[in-house]
Write an enzyme that holds these catalytic residues in place. Structure first.
Site, PDB file in Angstrom:
ATOM      1  N   GLU A  40    -106.695-125.394  19.033  1.00 32.87           N
ATOM      2  CA  GLU A  40    -105.606-126.213  19.575  1.00 32.87           C
ATOM      3  C   GLU A  40    -104.799-125.332  20.520  1.00 32.87           C
ATOM      4  O   GLU A  40    -103.835-124.695  20.140  1.00 32.87           O
ATOM      5  CB  GLU A  40    -104.727-126.774  18.460  1.00 32.87           C
ATOM      6  CG  GLU A  40    -103.735-127.802  18.959  1.00 32.87           C
ATOM      7  CD  GLU A  40    -102.784-128.288  17.874  1.00 32.87           C
ATOM      8  OE1 GLU A  40    -101.947-129.147  18.188  1.00 32.87           O
ATOM      9  OE2 GLU A  40    -102.872-127.817  16.726  1.00 32.87           O
ATOM     10  N   HIS A  43     -95.895-124.341  19.435  1.00 31.66           N
ATOM     11  CA  HIS A  43     -96.810-123.342  19.981  1.00 31.66           C
ATOM     12  C   HIS A  43     -96.047-122.281  20.778  1.00 31.66           C
ATOM     13  O   HIS A  43     -95.040-122.565  21.426  1.00 31.66           O
ATOM     14  CB  HIS A  43     -97.857-124.019  20.872  1.00 31.66           C
ATOM     15  CG  HIS A  43     -98.859-124.826  20.123  1.00 31.66           C
ATOM     16  ND1 HIS A  43    -100.212-124.582  20.163  1.00 31.66           N
ATOM     17  CD2 HIS A  43     -98.715-125.880  19.295  1.00 31.66           C
ATOM     18  CE1 HIS A  43    -100.847-125.448  19.390  1.00 31.66           C
ATOM     19  NE2 HIS A  43     -99.951-126.254  18.855  1.00 31.66           N
ATOM     20  N   HIS A  65    -103.166-135.595  17.762  1.00 30.05           N
ATOM     21  CA  HIS A  65    -101.961-136.169  17.144  1.00 30.05           C
ATOM     22  C   HIS A  65    -101.194-137.089  18.096  1.00 30.05           C
ATOM     23  O   HIS A  65    -100.160-136.742  18.654  1.00 30.05           O
ATOM     24  CB  HIS A  65    -101.059-135.138  16.478  1.00 30.05           C
ATOM     25  CG  HIS A  65    -100.759-133.882  17.242  1.00 30.05           C
ATOM     26  ND1 HIS A  65    -100.271-133.884  18.526  1.00 30.05           N
ATOM     27  CD2 HIS A  65    -100.846-132.579  16.873  1.00 30.05           C
ATOM     28  CE1 HIS A  65    -100.072-132.639  18.913  1.00 30.05           C
ATOM     29  NE2 HIS A  65    -100.419-131.833  17.937  1.00 30.05           N
ATOM     30  N   ASP A 100    -102.950-132.316  10.268  1.00 31.33           N
ATOM     31  CA  ASP A 100    -102.217-131.236  10.933  1.00 31.33           C
ATOM     32  C   ASP A 100    -101.566-130.349   9.876  1.00 31.33           C
ATOM     33  O   ASP A 100    -100.448-129.859  10.034  1.00 31.33           O
ATOM     34  CB  ASP A 100    -101.171-131.801  11.899  1.00 31.33           C
ATOM     35  CG  ASP A 100    -100.707-130.782  12.938  1.00 31.33           C
ATOM     36  OD1 ASP A 100    -101.384-129.753  13.112  1.00 31.33           O
ATOM     37  OD2 ASP A 100     -99.659-131.012  13.577  1.00 31.33           O
TER      38      ASP A 100
END
Length: 376
Positions: free
Chosen positions: A125, A137, A210, A268
């Site tokens: 990802e 992130h 997602h 997730d």
């Protein structure tokens, strides 16, 4: 050879009653009426295919990024197996190239050591994402794709490889190159226009990571990634049904639009799933657990503490979708997305005997992986 007399069974297409299920060498070899059955083990409850999760960042108290090793993968796999996930894609979120390399090496080593384990591949990802939609992130690690990255994504010893990219940072030509090499490309963490997303889908991207979260939204004059994904009939959408990531009304709407054949339930999941820890770290940043929600200091949602069986329960009990439809979104559909529908995600002759026995409350009573009953 093992035989079970199953009270009730969903095979991925229809409900069956009083079925004689035969397992041979870890696979389902036959499913027949029980008229000739004798001296077999009865299973009272509902037997369904094991669940398939394409986005698992951690579990059992460990995080894949934090310690990308075979031991970490084994601990994650065991924690999620207890929650009904018999096939999973450990997910390495945006990180340094060296961590990506370590993660790939760990996946390859695990799959060699445990050929019948629950890890069917790896999900990268990032790091080729949008800074504007980075979520948790690391901004320091988000970067343009390089030939070094492509070499990792195209390794042949990782099983299925899923890559989440932002289409404004990775060109359609590059997406085609990756998909031609067998990489499954999904769009996410993106602020792209609908036109950019549609070009990426035309180039070979087949998924959306997602849905609704960390992406350009659907508005009246700008459909964004949400609108492009919902309108593209062949595109699969992952959905986190924990009622925190997505409002239940939007979850219901997405399922109605995409249908059970293109909507995948995902978790997730992060390190706290299947454990009692209340925090973990990602690149030195502390992530907090408050009941069933994970956040950073600034309130940004940082993954989930959702398990796949909870996703099934939430979708069936809270959103009101039929159990058969819900089960397929958690098993058959993600298996098909990964190109593994002939092996996983349904109870059919030839498929792996990855199975769950559920009670009337949809709690797990028993679990089998490759025909072996699991002990937790």
């Amino acid at each position: 050879m093992t035989q079970y007399l199953v009270e009730r069974l969903f095979d991925g297409n229809e409900w069956l009653a009083q079925v004689l299920l035969t397992i041979d060498n870890g696979r389902i070899s036959a499913m027949t009426p029980d008229s000739q059955a004798s001296d077999v083990t009865p299973l009272r409850g509902t037997l369904v295919a094991g669940l398939v999760d394409v986005q698992v960042n951690g579990g059992g108290g460990v995080q894949f990024n934090q310690a990308p090793s075979v031991a970490t993968l084994a601990q994650m796999a065991q924690a999620h197996l207890a929650c009904g996930t018999t096939s999973m894609m450990p997910t390495l979120i945006t990180d340094q190239f060296e961590v990506m390399q370590q993660g790939a090496d760990a996946i390859a080593a695990y799959r060699k050591q445990y050929p019948h384990g629950s890890i069917v591949g790896v999900h990268f990802e990032g790091p080729h994402l949008s800074l504007a939609k980075k979520g948790m992130h690391s901004a320091d690690c988000i970067r343009q794709i390089t030939r070094q990255d492509i070499d990792i994504f195209c390794r042949q010893d990782l099983g299925q490889v899923l890559l989440t990219v932002a289409p404004e940072t990775v060109s359609p030509a590059m997406i085609t190159e990756l998909t031609d090499a067998g990489v499954i490309v999904s769009l996410g963490h993106s602020d792209a226009s609908a036109e950019q997303c549609l070009a990426a889908f035309a180039a070979g991207a087949t998924g959306t990571t997602h849905l609704f979260n960390a992406m350009s939204q659907l508005t009246g004059r700008s459909p964004g990634l949400v609108g492009a994904a919902l309108d593209s009939e062949q595109v699969y959408c992952g959905l986190i049904v924990d009622h925190h990531h997505v409002h239940p009304l939007n979850s219901r709407l997405a399922i109605k639009v995409k249908g059970e054949q293109r909507l995948m339930l995902i978790t997730d999941a992060m390190a706290p799933v299947g454990s009692d820890i209340d925090h973990f770290f990602y690149q030195g940043v502390k992530v907090y657990r408050q009941q069933n929600r994970l956040t950073l200091d600034n309130g940004t949602i940082a993954g989930s503490v959702l398990s796949m069986i909870e996703a099934v329960q939430n979708t069936h009990n809270d959103l009101g979708f039929a159990l058969a439809q819900t089960l397929n979104m958690a098993s058959k559909t993600p298996a098909t997305f990964l190109g593994l529908e002939q092996q996983l995600g349904q109870l059919q002759p030839g498929c792996a005997a990855n199975m769950l026995l559920l009670n009337d409350q949809l709690a797990i009573e028993q679990c089998w992986l490759h025909g072996e009953q699991q002990r937790f």
